[in-house]
Design a protein around this motif. Sequence first.
Motif, PDB file in Angstrom:
ATOM      1  N   ALA A  38       0.771  -1.400  -0.069  1.00  0.00           N
ATOM      2  CA  ALA A  38      -0.044   0.005   0.045  1.00  0.00           C
ATOM      3  C   ALA A  38       0.910   1.176   0.020  1.00  0.00           C
ATOM      4  O   ALA A  38       1.997   1.137   0.544  1.00  0.00           O
ATOM      5  CB  ALA A  38      -0.889  -0.024   1.220  1.00  0.00           C
ATOM      6  N   GLY A  39       0.523   2.350  -0.601  1.00  0.00           N
ATOM      7  CA  GLY A  39       1.259   3.594  -0.850  1.00  0.00           C
ATOM      8  C   GLY A  39       0.540   4.470  -1.633  1.00  0.00           C
ATOM      9  O   GLY A  39      -0.379   4.023  -2.303  1.00  0.00           O
ATOM     10  N   HIS A  46      -4.411   9.363  -2.204  1.00  0.00           N
ATOM     11  CA  HIS A  46      -5.131   8.356  -1.464  1.00  0.00           C
ATOM     12  C   HIS A  46      -4.184   7.431  -1.316  1.00  0.00           C
ATOM     13  O   HIS A  46      -2.930   7.366  -2.000  1.00  0.00           O
ATOM     14  CB  HIS A  46      -6.187   8.084  -2.361  1.00  0.00           C
ATOM     15  N   THR A  47      -4.322   6.198  -0.661  1.00  0.00           N
ATOM     16  CA  THR A  47      -3.711   4.903  -0.506  1.00  0.00           C
ATOM     17  C   THR A  47      -4.219   4.203  -1.466  1.00  0.00           C
ATOM     18  O   THR A  47      -5.466   3.708  -1.548  1.00  0.00           O
ATOM     19  CB  THR A  47      -4.105   4.510   0.888  1.00  0.00           C
ATOM     20  N   ASN A  74     -10.549   6.101  -4.852  1.00  0.00           N
ATOM     21  CA  ASN A  74     -11.357   7.110  -5.458  1.00  0.00           C
ATOM     22  C   ASN A  74     -11.724   8.047  -4.180  1.00  0.00           C
ATOM     23  O   ASN A  74     -11.620   7.516  -3.015  1.00  0.00           O
ATOM     24  CB  ASN A  74     -12.512   6.532  -6.044  1.00  0.00           C
ATOM     25  N   PRO A  75     -12.082   9.300  -4.658  1.00  0.00           N
ATOM     26  CA  PRO A  75     -12.365  10.025  -3.404  1.00  0.00           C
ATOM     27  C   PRO A  75     -13.618   9.489  -2.504  1.00  0.00           C
ATOM     28  O   PRO A  75     -13.620   9.822  -1.297  1.00  0.00           O
ATOM     29  CB  PRO A  75     -13.002  11.351  -4.170  1.00  0.00           C
ATOM     30  N   ILE A 110       6.996   0.497  -2.734  1.00  0.00           N
ATOM     31  CA  ILE A 110       6.273   1.825  -3.157  1.00  0.00           C
ATOM     32  C   ILE A 110       6.773   3.073  -2.617  1.00  0.00           C
ATOM     33  O   ILE A 110       7.127   3.014  -1.312  1.00  0.00           O
ATOM     34  CB  ILE A 110       4.742   1.792  -2.875  1.00  0.00           C
ATOM     35  N   LYS A 111       7.181   4.281  -3.307  1.00  0.00           N
ATOM     36  CA  LYS A 111       7.802   5.212  -2.849  1.00  0.00           C
ATOM     37  C   LYS A 111       7.511   6.284  -3.797  1.00  0.00           C
ATOM     38  O   LYS A 111       8.059   6.481  -5.177  1.00  0.00           O
ATOM     39  CB  LYS A 111       9.332   5.130  -2.481  1.00  0.00           C
ATOM     40  N   ASN A 112       6.821   7.382  -3.426  1.00  0.00           N
ATOM     41  CA  ASN A 112       6.554   8.545  -4.159  1.00  0.00           C
ATOM     42  C   ASN A 112       6.201   8.372  -5.543  1.00  0.00           C
ATOM     43  O   ASN A 112       6.901   8.961  -6.427  1.00  0.00           O
ATOM     44  CB  ASN A 112       7.774   9.613  -4.107  1.00  0.00           C
ATOM     45  N   ARG A 113       5.251   7.787  -5.921  1.00  0.00           N
ATOM     46  CA  ARG A 113       4.580   7.418  -7.234  1.00  0.00           C
ATOM     47  C   ARG A 113       5.480   6.562  -7.992  1.00  0.00           C
ATOM     48  O   ARG A 113       5.083   6.327  -9.364  1.00  0.00           O
ATOM     49  CB  ARG A 113       4.171   8.981  -8.114  1.00  0.00           C
TER      50      ARG A 113
END
Length: 189
Positions: A38-39, A46-47, A74-75, A110-113
């Motif tokens: 998750a990230g 968002h996560t 999603n929002p 996962i790190k910064n996109r």
Amino acid sequence: MKCTLVLALLALPLRAAELPSGIVSKIPKGYEVMTYAAGQLHDEGHTDYLVVIHHTNDTSDNPSPRPLLIYVQNPDNSFTLAARNDHVVMRADEGGQCDPFDDGEDGLVIKNRYFTVQNSVACGDHWTDYITFHYDARQHTWLFHKEIVESWVQNDDPNGDALKPGSRKVIDADVLHPVKFAAWLPRNK
């Protein structure tokens, strides 16, 4: 005591049962969750989740595809399957003596996109194959960023380390011909 227990529980690896139900309900029939991370995978804050799935009888004798799914939040806190690639996570029989994904490092980072799929073995042969993708806001998708493949060989020098460097190959993305995550294939396919 309670603080120590909470910290210990937070350090445990994530399990499929902890995935949001909005993702679990979307896992394709015939597959189960192998692992996930998750990230933040894109610019929405968002996560999001990387989810590796496989068949329940996935072994080196009976290897199955291991799709990597990208779910974005999603929002309204629901999840959408944003992309899928069936080739970036190696199959159980592609590592020689060991499973190149299940027996390796963290598997998914996962790190910064950016995210990296870590395929590796350290039994018999010793090698890593790390494949990294990044989110491109202009194209609203993930693109191949870099692949780093390294290998080590047994050192026959009794005074040296057990392993010595073998080879290292870095494959950078071609900025003129970007490859989307869903379309990425290993070099030998």
